[in-house]
Design a protein around this motif. Structure first.
Motif, PDB file in Angstrom:
ATOM      1  N   TYR A  98       1.513 -17.180  34.020  1.00  0.00           N
ATOM      2  CA  TYR A  98       2.086 -16.113  33.192  1.00  0.00           C
ATOM      3  C   TYR A  98       2.153 -16.501  31.707  1.00  0.00           C
ATOM      4  CZ  TYR A  98       3.538 -13.495  37.351  1.00  0.00           C
ATOM      5  OH  TYR A  98       3.565 -12.767  38.521  1.00  0.00           O
ATOM      6  N   GLY A  99       1.991 -17.779  31.432  1.00  0.00           N
ATOM      7  CA  GLY A  99       1.974 -18.206  30.039  1.00  0.00           C
ATOM      8  C   GLY A  99       0.813 -17.624  29.252  1.00  0.00           C
ATOM      9  N   GLU A 100      -0.197 -17.106  29.957  1.00  0.00           N
ATOM     10  CA  GLU A 100      -1.320 -16.463  29.273  1.00  0.00           C
ATOM     11  C   GLU A 100      -0.875 -15.252  28.455  1.00  0.00           C
ATOM     12  OE1 GLU A 100      -4.395 -17.291  28.964  1.00  0.00           O
ATOM     13  OE2 GLU A 100      -4.565 -18.957  30.384  1.00  0.00           O
ATOM     14  N   TYR A 101       0.296 -14.710  28.765  1.00  0.00           N
ATOM     15  CA  TYR A 101       0.772 -13.500  28.084  1.00  0.00           C
ATOM     16  C   TYR A 101       1.710 -13.803  26.908  1.00  0.00           C
ATOM     17  CZ  TYR A 101      -1.161 -11.083  32.114  1.00  0.00           C
ATOM     18  OH  TYR A 101      -2.011 -10.605  33.083  1.00  0.00           O
ATOM     19  N   VAL A 102       1.870 -15.074  26.621  1.00  0.00           N
ATOM     20  CA  VAL A 102       2.681 -15.453  25.462  1.00  0.00           C
ATOM     21  C   VAL A 102       1.939 -15.110  24.168  1.00  0.00           C
ATOM     22  CG1 VAL A 102       3.614 -17.429  24.178  1.00  0.00           C
ATOM     23  CG2 VAL A 102       3.924 -17.298  26.657  1.00  0.00           C
ATOM     24  N   HIS A 103       2.647 -14.564  23.192  1.00  0.00           N
ATOM     25  CA  HIS A 103       2.117 -14.408  21.824  1.00  0.00           C
ATOM     26  C   HIS A 103       1.041 -13.324  21.749  1.00  0.00           C
ATOM     27  CE1 HIS A 103       1.927 -16.091  17.753  1.00  0.00           C
ATOM     28  NE2 HIS A 103       0.597 -16.147  17.811  1.00  0.00           N
ATOM     29  N   MET A 104       1.143 -12.302  22.579  1.00  0.00           N
ATOM     30  CA  MET A 104       0.130 -11.254  22.600  1.00  0.00           C
ATOM     31  C   MET A 104       0.239 -10.373  21.357  1.00  0.00           C
ATOM     32  SD  MET A 104      -1.816 -11.326  25.354  1.00  0.00           S
ATOM     33  CE  MET A 104      -2.325  -9.659  25.744  1.00  0.00           C
ATOM     34  N   GLY A 105      -0.784 -10.423  20.490  1.00  0.00           N
ATOM     35  CA  GLY A 105      -0.852  -9.552  19.325  1.00  0.00           C
ATOM     36  C   GLY A 105      -0.182 -10.089  18.076  1.00  0.00           C
ATOM     37  N   ALA A 106       0.609 -11.134  18.211  1.00  0.00           N
ATOM     38  CA  ALA A 106       1.330 -11.684  17.050  1.00  0.00           C
ATOM     39  C   ALA A 106       0.446 -12.693  16.324  1.00  0.00           C
ATOM     40  CB  ALA A 106       2.618 -12.349  17.501  1.00  0.00           C
ATOM     41  N   THR A 107       0.861 -13.053  15.134  1.00  0.00           N
ATOM     42  CA  THR A 107       0.165 -14.086  14.380  1.00  0.00           C
ATOM     43  C   THR A 107       1.152 -15.199  14.029  1.00  0.00           C
ATOM     44  OG1 THR A 107      -1.418 -14.444  12.582  1.00  0.00           O
ATOM     45  CG2 THR A 107       0.563 -13.189  12.041  1.00  0.00           C
ATOM     46  N   THR A 108       0.613 -16.346  13.701  1.00  0.00           N
ATOM     47  CA  THR A 108       1.463 -17.512  13.443  1.00  0.00           C
ATOM     48  C   THR A 108       2.533 -17.226  12.404  1.00  0.00           C
ATOM     49  OG1 THR A 108      -0.268 -19.093  14.050  1.00  0.00           O
ATOM     50  CG2 THR A 108       1.454 -19.875  12.547  1.00  0.00           C
ATOM     51  N   GLN A 109       2.155 -16.560  11.305  1.00  0.00           N
ATOM     52  CA  GLN A 109       3.134 -16.356  10.240  1.00  0.00           C
ATOM     53  C   GLN A 109       4.267 -15.442  10.692  1.00  0.00           C
ATOM     54  OE1 GLN A 109       1.571 -15.622   6.328  1.00  0.00           O
ATOM     55  NE2 GLN A 109       3.597 -15.359   5.433  1.00  0.00           N
ATOM     56  N   ASP A 110       3.977 -14.497  11.583  1.00  0.00           N
ATOM     57  CA  ASP A 110       5.063 -13.687  12.154  1.00  0.00           C
ATOM     58  C   ASP A 110       6.140 -14.588  12.749  1.00  0.00           C
ATOM     59  OD1 ASP A 110       3.744 -11.282  11.616  1.00  0.00           O
ATOM     60  OD2 ASP A 110       2.844 -11.153  13.620  1.00  0.00           O
ATOM     61  N   ILE A 111       5.682 -15.528  13.542  1.00  0.00           N
ATOM     62  CA  ILE A 111       6.609 -16.367  14.297  1.00  0.00           C
ATOM     63  C   ILE A 111       7.327 -17.356  13.372  1.00  0.00           C
ATOM     64  CG2 ILE A 111       6.851 -17.924  16.262  1.00  0.00           C
ATOM     65  CD1 ILE A 111       5.819 -15.036  16.903  1.00  0.00           C
ATOM     66  N   ILE A 112       6.579 -18.007  12.493  1.00  0.00           N
ATOM     67  CA  ILE A 112       7.181 -19.007  11.609  1.00  0.00           C
ATOM     68  C   ILE A 112       8.162 -18.352  10.639  1.00  0.00           C
ATOM     69  CG2 ILE A 112       6.743 -20.743   9.835  1.00  0.00           C
ATOM     70  CD1 ILE A 112       5.847 -21.635  12.580  1.00  0.00           C
ATOM     71  N   ASP A 113       7.746 -17.244  10.009  1.00  0.00           N
ATOM     72  CA  ASP A 113       8.653 -16.537   9.093  1.00  0.00           C
ATOM     73  C   ASP A 113       9.943 -16.148   9.792  1.00  0.00           C
ATOM     74  OD1 ASP A 113       7.281 -16.628   6.717  1.00  0.00           O
ATOM     75  OD2 ASP A 113       6.415 -14.623   6.878  1.00  0.00           O
ATOM     76  N   THR A 114       9.801 -15.569  10.968  1.00  0.00           N
ATOM     77  CA  THR A 114      10.976 -15.081  11.686  1.00  0.00           C
ATOM     78  C   THR A 114      11.848 -16.240  12.167  1.00  0.00           C
ATOM     79  OG1 THR A 114       9.710 -13.140  12.382  1.00  0.00           O
ATOM     80  CG2 THR A 114      11.755 -13.582  13.560  1.00  0.00           C
ATOM     81  N   ALA A 115      11.210 -17.329  12.599  1.00  0.00           N
ATOM     82  CA  ALA A 115      11.968 -18.495  13.060  1.00  0.00           C
ATOM     83  C   ALA A 115      12.798 -19.087  11.928  1.00  0.00           C
ATOM     84  CB  ALA A 115      11.025 -19.551  13.631  1.00  0.00           C
ATOM     85  N   PHE A 116      12.174 -19.245  10.763  1.00  0.00           N
ATOM     86  CA  PHE A 116      12.928 -19.768   9.627  1.00  0.00           C
ATOM     87  C   PHE A 116      14.019 -18.791   9.186  1.00  0.00           C
ATOM     88  CE2 PHE A 116       9.439 -22.894   8.719  1.00  0.00           C
ATOM     89  CZ  PHE A 116      10.246 -24.014   8.711  1.00  0.00           C
ATOM     90  N   MET A 117      13.707 -17.493   9.219  1.00  0.00           N
ATOM     91  CA  MET A 117      14.707 -16.512   8.805  1.00  0.00           C
ATOM     92  C   MET A 117      15.921 -16.535   9.729  1.00  0.00           C
ATOM     93  SD  MET A 117      15.350 -14.444   6.358  1.00  0.00           S
ATOM     94  CE  MET A 117      13.915 -13.732   5.572  1.00  0.00           C
ATOM     95  N   MET A 118      15.713 -16.788  11.014  1.00  0.00           N
ATOM     96  CA  MET A 118      16.835 -16.886  11.942  1.00  0.00           C
ATOM     97  C   MET A 118      17.766 -18.038  11.546  1.00  0.00           C
ATOM     98  SD  MET A 118      14.681 -16.159  15.448  1.00  0.00           S
ATOM     99  CE  MET A 118      16.006 -16.450  16.625  1.00  0.00           C
ATOM    100  N   SER A 119      17.178 -19.173  11.168  1.00  0.00           N
ATOM    101  CA  SER A 119      18.009 -20.305  10.749  1.00  0.00           C
ATOM    102  C   SER A 119      18.612 -20.074   9.374  1.00  0.00           C
ATOM    103  CB  SER A 119      17.178 -21.603  10.753  1.00  0.00           C
ATOM    104  OG  SER A 119      17.031 -22.093  12.071  1.00  0.00           O
ATOM    105  N   ILE A 120      17.846 -19.450   8.480  1.00  0.00           N
ATOM    106  CA  ILE A 120      18.387 -19.121   7.154  1.00  0.00           C
ATOM    107  C   ILE A 120      19.608 -18.213   7.305  1.00  0.00           C
ATOM    108  CG2 ILE A 120      17.936 -17.834   5.030  1.00  0.00           C
ATOM    109  CD1 ILE A 120      14.990 -18.821   5.301  1.00  0.00           C
ATOM    110  N   LYS A 121      19.496 -17.226   8.172  1.00  0.00           N
ATOM    111  CA  LYS A 121      20.611 -16.309   8.407  1.00  0.00           C
ATOM    112  C   LYS A 121      21.834 -17.066   8.930  1.00  0.00           C
ATOM    113  CE  LYS A 121      22.052 -12.329  11.161  1.00  0.00           C
ATOM    114  NZ  LYS A 121      21.720 -11.422  12.295  1.00  0.00           N
TER     115      LYS A 121
END
Length: 456
Positions: A98-121
């Motif tokens: 089922y790991g084949e369905y991880v990250h479908m349609g997203a791009t790296t910057q989506d994830i990194i930006d959002t991850a940092f923003m969660m910690s910034i918040k």
């Protein structure tokens, strides 16, 4: 071993705090990434874009403790990509492929930006809480010392009497504006990112807007109206706001340190028994926290200058400038988190020497009250003439180290128009603090009212 002051076991608590280090720890950032991938899978599962069973497995396994972090580090070194090794490690712990369905349609910057923003918040929420607690401490101090008279100073010299409560109220007012600046950031800047390769959400299919919005909502972040891959104004605003906050604390630290000077001795930061001020001078009690507030502000400014460079990001993606933020922005938040914690400690433990404040008012033997004398005399002979006469008397008094009252009475113009009793009354600094107390009351009332607004 650490090679950065933020993480050094010897010195880290001068630059960071345990809670801020935890928020930006590698494992915390990885967990943010897993939470984002889980939120995306959960959304796509509900919308039928991936099997529900796959979504459930991804959500279930999205725990950093399920991953081999050292192996992720090795993978990043080997493949030279910031996210792919994390995704591969995560994919491998998901059962039934089922790991084949991880990250479908997203791009790296989506994830990194959002991850940092969660910690910034989260970091900004800690700073905000510290600021509210510091504000209450400052308000209590302004109220307590509302009428505690001291020398007001301009250009480093004694000017006119004020009260210590008035001085603190100036800081309360500035601090309240900083709180409101941060509140505005909290409702405007903490946005998630889920735009796909160039921000058009093409990889999410016909329901891309809904996939993006629901995923970001799941993470309790602001849903942007368009991708911000190369629009870094939110990050710049957060950093500049935090820099203003740090500089306000640095300014307060600087002034309190000046007031703690041996020759002035009107305040002192809290002293902890056993603290050592010098390796060679046993008598020293240094204003360590007050100096730290000044140091931290300057470091924050440097990191913010670096972070703002990312606003020159080009086209739809730009790694060259974007990655500056990875180092600079977490440091801004961590350093300001430390500044806010130290400021709270300073105002919780500050010692105020009211007797020394009153004593220092008499250093110039009445010269501080020259304005009052000049204005009173001016009502009888004209302001400009009075200023010229009193100015010359002041200069003579200063140079001769004389008593101002006696020098005034030796002057024919003054003696003809004012009695000793009038002069002595004006020379009493207790009667020349203007509306300081009322202004303190006004600031405290406005601040108390403002404190209730944001949470409504």
């Amino acid at each position: 071993m650490a090679c950065n002051m933020l993480d050094s076991s010897l010195y880290r608590n001068s630059f960071s705090t345990p809670i801020m280090r935890e928020i930006f720890d590698d494992r915390a950032i990885i967990q943010n990434i897993l939470d984002i991938e889980a939120a995306l899978a959960k959304t796509q599962g509900k919308m039928g874009d991936i099997p529900v069973e796959a979504a459930d497995e991804i959500v279930k396994k999205a725990k950093v403790e399920n991953l081999n972090v050292p192996r992720i580090e090795e993978g990043i070194i080997r493949v030279g990509h910031s996210l792919v090794p994390i995704l591969k490690e995560f994919q491998g712990v998901c059962d039934k492929n089922y790991g084949e369905y991880v990250h479908m349609g997203a791009t790296t910057q989506d994830i990194i930006d959002t991850a940092f923003m969660m910690s910034i918040k989260r970091g900004c929420e800690v700073i905000y809480k510290n600021m509210l607690e510091t504000e209450q401490l400052m308000m209590d101090m302004a109220k307590k010392y509302r009428d505690t008279i001291m020398a007001g100073r301009s250009h480093t010299q004694q000017a006119l009497p004020i009260t210590f409560g008035f001085k603190v109220a100036v800081w309360v007012s500035e601090h309240r504006r900083n709180i409101e600046r941060l509140e505005q950031c909290m409702v405007r800047c903490f946005a998630g990112e889920m735009g796909g390769a160039v921000g058009t959400m093409a990889g999410f299919g016909k329901d891309g807007l809904m996939v993006s919005d629901r995923t970001i909502e799941e993470l309790d972040l602001i849903v942007p109206d368009i991708s911000w891959h190369t629009s870094r104004d939110r990050i710049a605003e957060i950093c500049t706001t935090l820099t203003i906050i740090a500089y306000s604390y640095g300014k307060m630290g600087n002034e309190l340190a000046k007031l703690q000077m041996t020759e002035i001795a009107e305040v002192a930061e809290g002293f902890v028994k056993g603290s050592v001020g010098s390796s060679t001078m046993p008598h020293k009690r240094n204003p360590n926290s007050l100096e730290a507030l000044q140091m931290l502000a300057r470091l924050v400014k440097g990191d913010t200058e670096s972070a703002i460079e990312s606003m020159f990001c080009e086209h739809e993606r730009d790694g060259a400038l974007w990655k500056i933020e990875w180092k600079a922005v977490p440091e801004v938040v961590i350093l300001v988190g430390t500044s806010s914690a130290k400021a709270k400690n300073v105002f919780a433990n500050l010692t105020v020497n009211a007797a020394k404040m009153r004593e220092n008012l008499d250093i110039q033997r009445g010269l501080m009250q020259s304005e009052g004398i000049m204005l009173a005399l001016g009502k009888k002979i004209g302001k400009q003439t009075a200023h010229s006469s009193v100015y010359q008397i002041c200069m003579d008094t200063f140079e001769q180290h004389a008593d101002f009252c006696e020098m005034l009475l030796k002057n024919d113009i003054v003696a003809k128009n004012m009695t000793r009793e009038e002069i002595q009354k004006i020379l009493d600094p207790e009667d020349y603090t203007g509306h300081a107390g009322e202004i303190v009351d006004r600031v405290l009332a406005a601040t108390a009212n403002a404190r209730t607004k944001y949470n409504k």
